[in-house]
Enzyme design. Structure first.
Site, PDB file in Angstrom:
ATOM      1  N   GLU A   1      -7.597   0.269   4.359  1.00 37.22           N
ATOM      2  CA  GLU A   1      -7.006  -1.066   4.319  1.00 37.22           C
ATOM      3  C   GLU A   1      -7.929  -2.035   3.572  1.00 37.22           C
ATOM      4  O   GLU A   1      -7.472  -2.849   2.771  1.00 37.22           O
ATOM      5  CB  GLU A   1      -6.711  -1.546   5.752  1.00 37.22           C
ATOM      6  CG  GLU A   1      -6.254  -2.979   5.878  1.00 37.22           C
ATOM      7  CD  GLU A   1      -5.022  -3.331   5.052  1.00 37.22           C
ATOM      8  OE1 GLU A   1      -4.322  -2.440   4.548  1.00 37.22           O
ATOM      9  OE2 GLU A   1      -4.784  -4.549   4.875  1.00 37.22           O
TER      10      GLU A   1
ATOM     11  N   GLY B   1      18.872  -7.603  -4.875  1.00 37.55           N
ATOM     12  CA  GLY B   1      19.210  -6.189  -4.702  1.00 37.55           C
ATOM     13  C   GLY B   1      19.433  -5.537  -6.056  1.00 37.55           C
ATOM     14  O   GLY B   1      19.092  -6.115  -7.097  1.00 37.55           O
TER      15      GLY B   1
ATOM     16  N   HIS C   1     -17.497  16.526  -0.973  1.00 40.21           N
ATOM     17  CA  HIS C   1     -16.502  17.439  -1.554  1.00 40.21           C
ATOM     18  C   HIS C   1     -15.956  16.899  -2.883  1.00 40.21           C
ATOM     19  O   HIS C   1     -14.939  17.369  -3.360  1.00 40.21           O
ATOM     20  CB  HIS C   1     -15.363  17.672  -0.552  1.00 40.21           C
ATOM     21  CG  HIS C   1     -15.835  18.334   0.713  1.00 40.21           C
ATOM     22  ND1 HIS C   1     -16.343  19.604   0.735  1.00 40.21           N
ATOM     23  CD2 HIS C   1     -15.913  17.873   1.987  1.00 40.21           C
ATOM     24  CE1 HIS C   1     -16.700  19.917   1.967  1.00 40.21           C
ATOM     25  NE2 HIS C   1     -16.453  18.881   2.743  1.00 40.21           N
TER      26      HIS C   1
ATOM     27  N   GLU D   1      -5.984  -5.391  -4.373  1.00 35.50           N
ATOM     28  CA  GLU D   1      -4.798  -6.238  -4.557  1.00 35.50           C
ATOM     29  C   GLU D   1      -5.140  -7.631  -5.064  1.00 35.50           C
ATOM     30  O   GLU D   1      -4.425  -8.186  -5.884  1.00 35.50           O
ATOM     31  CB  GLU D   1      -4.097  -6.447  -3.211  1.00 35.50           C
ATOM     32  CG  GLU D   1      -3.301  -5.303  -2.719  1.00 35.50           C
ATOM     33  CD  GLU D   1      -2.631  -5.640  -1.397  1.00 35.50           C
ATOM     34  OE1 GLU D   1      -1.406  -5.559  -1.344  1.00 35.50           O
ATOM     35  OE2 GLU D   1      -3.333  -5.991  -0.428  1.00 35.50           O
TER      36      GLU D   1
ATOM     37  N   LYS E   1      -6.986  -4.156   0.236  1.00 34.41           N
ATOM     38  CA  LYS E   1      -7.094  -5.617   0.186  1.00 34.41           C
ATOM     39  C   LYS E   1      -7.907  -6.040  -1.021  1.00 34.41           C
ATOM     40  O   LYS E   1      -7.532  -6.943  -1.754  1.00 34.41           O
ATOM     41  CB  LYS E   1      -7.757  -6.090   1.481  1.00 34.41           C
ATOM     42  CG  LYS E   1      -7.261  -7.354   2.071  1.00 34.41           C
ATOM     43  CD  LYS E   1      -6.012  -7.304   2.886  1.00 34.41           C
ATOM     44  CE  LYS E   1      -4.837  -6.630   2.261  1.00 34.41           C
ATOM     45  NZ  LYS E   1      -3.744  -6.334   3.136  1.00 34.41           N
TER      46      LYS E   1
ATOM     47  N   LYS F   1       6.037 -10.284  -1.923  1.00 30.37           N
ATOM     48  CA  LYS F   1       5.794 -10.254  -0.494  1.00 30.37           C
ATOM     49  C   LYS F   1       6.648  -9.223   0.223  1.00 30.37           C
ATOM     50  O   LYS F   1       6.171  -8.480   1.042  1.00 30.37           O
ATOM     51  CB  LYS F   1       6.024 -11.646   0.098  1.00 30.37           C
ATOM     52  CG  LYS F   1       5.779 -11.746   1.595  1.00 30.37           C
ATOM     53  CD  LYS F   1       4.323 -11.507   1.925  1.00 30.37           C
ATOM     54  CE  LYS F   1       4.021 -11.514   3.393  1.00 30.37           C
ATOM     55  NZ  LYS F   1       2.703 -10.929   3.676  1.00 30.37           N
TER      56      LYS F   1
ATOM     57  N   TRP G   1      12.998 -11.779  -9.473  1.00 36.40           N
ATOM     58  CA  TRP G   1      11.914 -10.804  -9.734  1.00 36.40           C
ATOM     59  C   TRP G   1      12.567  -9.749 -10.603  1.00 36.40           C
ATOM     60  O   TRP G   1      13.459  -9.024 -10.164  1.00 36.40           O
ATOM     61  CB  TRP G   1      11.452 -10.241  -8.393  1.00 36.40           C
ATOM     62  CG  TRP G   1      10.525  -9.076  -8.478  1.00 36.40           C
ATOM     63  CD1 TRP G   1      10.873  -7.771  -8.570  1.00 36.40           C
ATOM     64  CD2 TRP G   1       9.105  -9.101  -8.446  1.00 36.40           C
ATOM     65  NE1 TRP G   1       9.745  -6.982  -8.598  1.00 36.40           N
ATOM     66  CE2 TRP G   1       8.657  -7.771  -8.525  1.00 36.40           C
ATOM     67  CE3 TRP G   1       8.152 -10.137  -8.352  1.00 36.40           C
ATOM     68  CZ2 TRP G   1       7.303  -7.447  -8.513  1.00 36.40           C
ATOM     69  CZ3 TRP G   1       6.815  -9.791  -8.341  1.00 36.40           C
ATOM     70  CH2 TRP G   1       6.400  -8.474  -8.420  1.00 36.40           C
TER      71      TRP G   1
ATOM     72  N   CYS H   1      13.100 -11.397  -5.026  1.00 41.39           N
ATOM     73  CA  CYS H   1      14.075 -12.440  -5.310  1.00 41.39           C
ATOM     74  C   CYS H   1      14.406 -13.276  -4.073  1.00 41.39           C
ATOM     75  O   CYS H   1      14.375 -12.768  -2.964  1.00 41.39           O
ATOM     76  CB  CYS H   1      15.385 -11.823  -5.782  1.00 41.39           C
ATOM     77  SG  CYS H   1      15.219 -10.737  -7.164  1.00 41.39           S
TER      78      CYS H   1
HETATM   79  C1  F6R Z   1      -0.541  -5.409   1.292  1.00 41.67           C
HETATM   80  C2  F6R Z   1       0.797  -5.599   1.808  1.00 41.67           C
HETATM   81  C3  F6R Z   1       1.802  -4.533   1.524  1.00 41.67           C
HETATM   82  C4  F6R Z   1       2.846  -4.459   2.638  1.00 41.67           C
HETATM   83  C5  F6R Z   1       3.945  -3.452   2.288  1.00 41.67           C
HETATM   84  C6  F6R Z   1       4.936  -3.301   3.429  1.00 41.67           C
HETATM   85  O1  F6R Z   1      -1.393  -6.454   1.613  1.00 41.67           O
HETATM   86  O2  F6R Z   1       1.098  -6.600   2.406  1.00 41.67           O
HETATM   87  O3  F6R Z   1       1.178  -3.302   1.316  1.00 41.67           O
HETATM   88  O4  F6R Z   1       2.194  -4.098   3.821  1.00 41.67           O
HETATM   89  O5  F6R Z   1       4.613  -3.867   1.136  1.00 41.67           O
HETATM   90  O6  F6R Z   1       5.478  -4.528   3.798  1.00 41.67           O
HETATM   91  P1  F6R Z   1       6.096  -4.760   5.231  1.00 41.67           P
HETATM   92  O7  F6R Z   1       4.978  -4.690   6.219  1.00 41.67           O
HETATM   93  O8  F6R Z   1       6.739  -6.103   5.176  1.00 41.67           O
HETATM   94  O9  F6R Z   1       7.080  -3.647   5.449  1.00 41.67           O
END
Ligand code: F6R
Length: 603
Positions: free
Chosen positions: A480, A100, A503, A487, A484, A598, A73, A2
């Protein structure tokens, strides 16, 4: 997640609020709304979907010079027009936007309903509007304070009242609120991204703090009413950093910025005289650094993966046992908090609830916690005892790329610092420093090979599932890269240590399940090659990321060598491009992948 925007001044407020909401679109949302206080009182418009749909719904006459707006959101109740914020009280005089979660919302709702209040929405946030509206206090500040006294949970709120059109009252508890100080006008937002095109003078509220903003003045105070002295700081990020800069997506822009970003995290920190680094904000003197017996890193998602590479760097350069754990799990297992352990919270946004809550739990138990954070002045940066800023610049794409790389480089700096206060030799310190200095040019070299990686992405985009493998330092790179890919392309992907293949996961290998293998030229090269043989023997397709062509692989992306400790930084970069071009080939909404936000400021 949000987003909140508010404005008070002389200008027509609606276009300003919509522009602010557009700047927050990157955080992810499903509906939006706006409330304006004009000559005829309070007016609101709300819409499911994008900000442009809200814009299309705004009536011609929607004038006013004070207003608040929100992108939602959904947490309580479906994403629709009614559940979108702002929420009003029964008389339509109070408008509230809220980020929140109110934990005791159902209880408060039941009480208010018993008193005859009719709720319009299914949200937890609406209770706030009614509580403010029903308060008999004289001032808006008192009314809001009254309402907050009944609330349990987290909030960042902005409140507008038709009887007090000269002010907006805001409050923060666990969800960011930032004031933007202009010339005879004031802004408020949950994210500086919405403010920087108007002002770079900001005041970030602390938890438990409230503020009243008027066109030419602001005041901060605690929820109990005592004045606080929050003075403005200057945001270092330029408004242009939030633009796409000629790229088609933010993700592409942010991948391309990595050479400069790494240069920035190194700038001014290297101390050649002693083959070490200076980290001004660490607040850990040499004696304290030497006393550390263990390091525990906590982060979520990509930041957790950066922490895994960071732990490896700390172990190898400082010879201190180190590990990384998902912060989201940590506090629920009643962890043993050890006074000789240095805890490090990692977060790009500095606002991730799970990380913040882990930090608070640790602090409550007397631990020393450092932060490795990108957003200056964010909640985690402020809650921790010191730390290292990542200096990646703003990251707008929902998935993290340049922040991941810079976070790992920040860990390399920290590991070097810890190492040089302990047993890392001058020669090894110098070797790592030289390696760090080579990184920006080597990143540019990898990025120049984008066309080749794009072609490979087209070859593998038909996969329904992909396996990512690596050993020791290569394993977090595989983790990672797999995150990526899933996602943004929605292709199922899993990551395993290459040593674990036999295994169990080897059972999955067949031509339709390609493997991406991280194969650096390190002491494990032969073991990695053996894993490639095992896959090939099961007719698996292999794409290797390596320092030289791999015979058993169908394709190899060759990356430049650095020092073994720093190789994971470079090996991750072509895999960001692989995920990007795979998602592009599949026509995905790269900057806003489905179901993701984000900055995850709720649990
Ligand atoms: C994936 C991604 C998320 C964030 C996670 C933590 O590409 O960006 O997995 O890394 O939500 O976010 P931060 O780093 O802002 O604590």
């Amino acid at each position: 997640m949000c987003g909140i925007v508010g404005y008070i001044g002389k200008r027509d407020v609606a276009p300003l609020l919509l522009e602010g909401l557009q700047r927050l679109e990157y955080r992810g949302y499903d509906s939006a709304g706006v409330a304006v206080c004009g000559k005829s009182g309070l007016k609101t418009v709300k819409a499911k979907g994008r900000v442009r749909e809200l814009d299309a719904k705004l009536p011609k006459r929607f004038a006013g010079s004070v207003g608040i707006a929100h992108t939602r959101w959904a947490t309580h109740g479906a994403p629709n027009d009614v559940n979108a914020h702002p929420h009003l009280d029964s008389e339509g005089k109070v408008a509230v936007v809220h980020n929140g979660i109110i934990d005791n919302a159902s209880e408060l709702r039941a009480k208010l309903t018993a008193d005859g209040v009719e709720f319009a929405s299914e949200t937890d946030s609406e209770v706030l509007a009614h509580l403010v509206g029903r308060s008999e206090a004289e001032t808006l500040e008192e009314k809001v304070r009254h309402a907050l006294r009944s609330i349990e949970g987290t909030y960042g709120i902005a409140v507008l009242h038709a009887d007090f059109p000269d002010r907006i009252v805001v409050a923060r508890n666990g969800s960011p609120v930032v004031l933007g100080i202009g010339e005879k006008e004031m802004f408020v937002s949950s994210d500086v991204a919405a403010l920087v095109s108007h002002t770079r003078q900001v005041v970030t509220l602390d938890d438990g703090e409230m503020a009243t903003i008027k066109a030419d003045d602001y005041r901060t105070y605690t929820t109990e009413g005592s004045r606080t002295s929050a003075s403005p700081t200057t945001v270092e990020w330029e408004a242009e950093s939030y633009d796409m800069g000629g790229h088609d997506t933010y993700m592409h822009k942010e991948i391309s910025e990595q050479a400069d970003a790494v240069d920035r995290v190194l700038r001014g920190r290297i101390d050649d005289r002693f083959s070490t680094v200076r980290l001004g904000g660490l607040n850990l003197d040499a004696r304290e650094a030497r006393a550390v017996r263990r390091v525990k890193i906590l982060g979520c998602g990509t930041s957790y993966h950066a922490g895994l590479i960071g732990a490896g760097l700390i172990e190898s350069l400082a010879r201190v046992p180190a590990d990384s754990e998902p912060a989201s799990e940590f506090r629920y297992r009643n962890p043993v908090v050890d006074p000789d352990t240095l805890y490090i919270a990692v977060s790009q946004s500095g606002e991730t609830y799970d990380v913040l809550a882990a930090v608070q739990e640790l602090k409550r138990k007397g631990a020393r916690v450092l932060g490795v954070v990108n957003v200056v002045g964010s909640a985690i940066a402020r809650e921790t005892d010191g730390g290292v800023y990542v200096h990646a610049g703003p990251e707008v794409c929902v998935v993290s790329t340049k922040c991941f790389t810079n976070t790992v480089v920040a860990f390399a700096l920290l590991a070097l610092h810890l190492g040089r206060t302990r047993d890392l030799s001058v020669a090894d310190g110098k070797r790592i420093i030289e390696g760090l200095r080579r990184l920006p040019a080597q990143i540019s070299e990898i990025l120049e090979r984008e066309d080749e990686i794009e072609r490979l992405a087209h070859e593998y985009a038909d996969a329904r599932s992909m396996m990512f493998i690596g050993r020791v330092r290569g394993y977090p790179v595989a983790l990672e890269a797999s995150l990526k890919l899933k996602e943004i392309s929605y292709i199922h992907a899993e990551a395993y240590p290459a040593s674990e293949l036999k295994h169990g996961p080897l059972a999955l290998i067949e031509p339709a399940m390609p493997t991406v293998a991280v194969v650096p030229d390190d002491d494990l090269l032969e073991k990695n090659r053996a894993a490639l043989e095992e896959i090939k023997a099961r007719s698996g397709r292999i794409l290797a990321v390596a320092h030289r062509e791999q015979e058993k692989a169908d394709h190899t992306i060759v990356v430049p060598r650095n020092e073994v400790e720093l190789d994971p930084i470079l090996m991750g970069i072509p895999l960001q491009l692989l995920a990007y071009h795979t998602a592009l080939a599949l026509g995905r909404d790269i900057d806003k992948p489905r179901n993701l936000a984000k900055s995850v400021t709720v649990e």
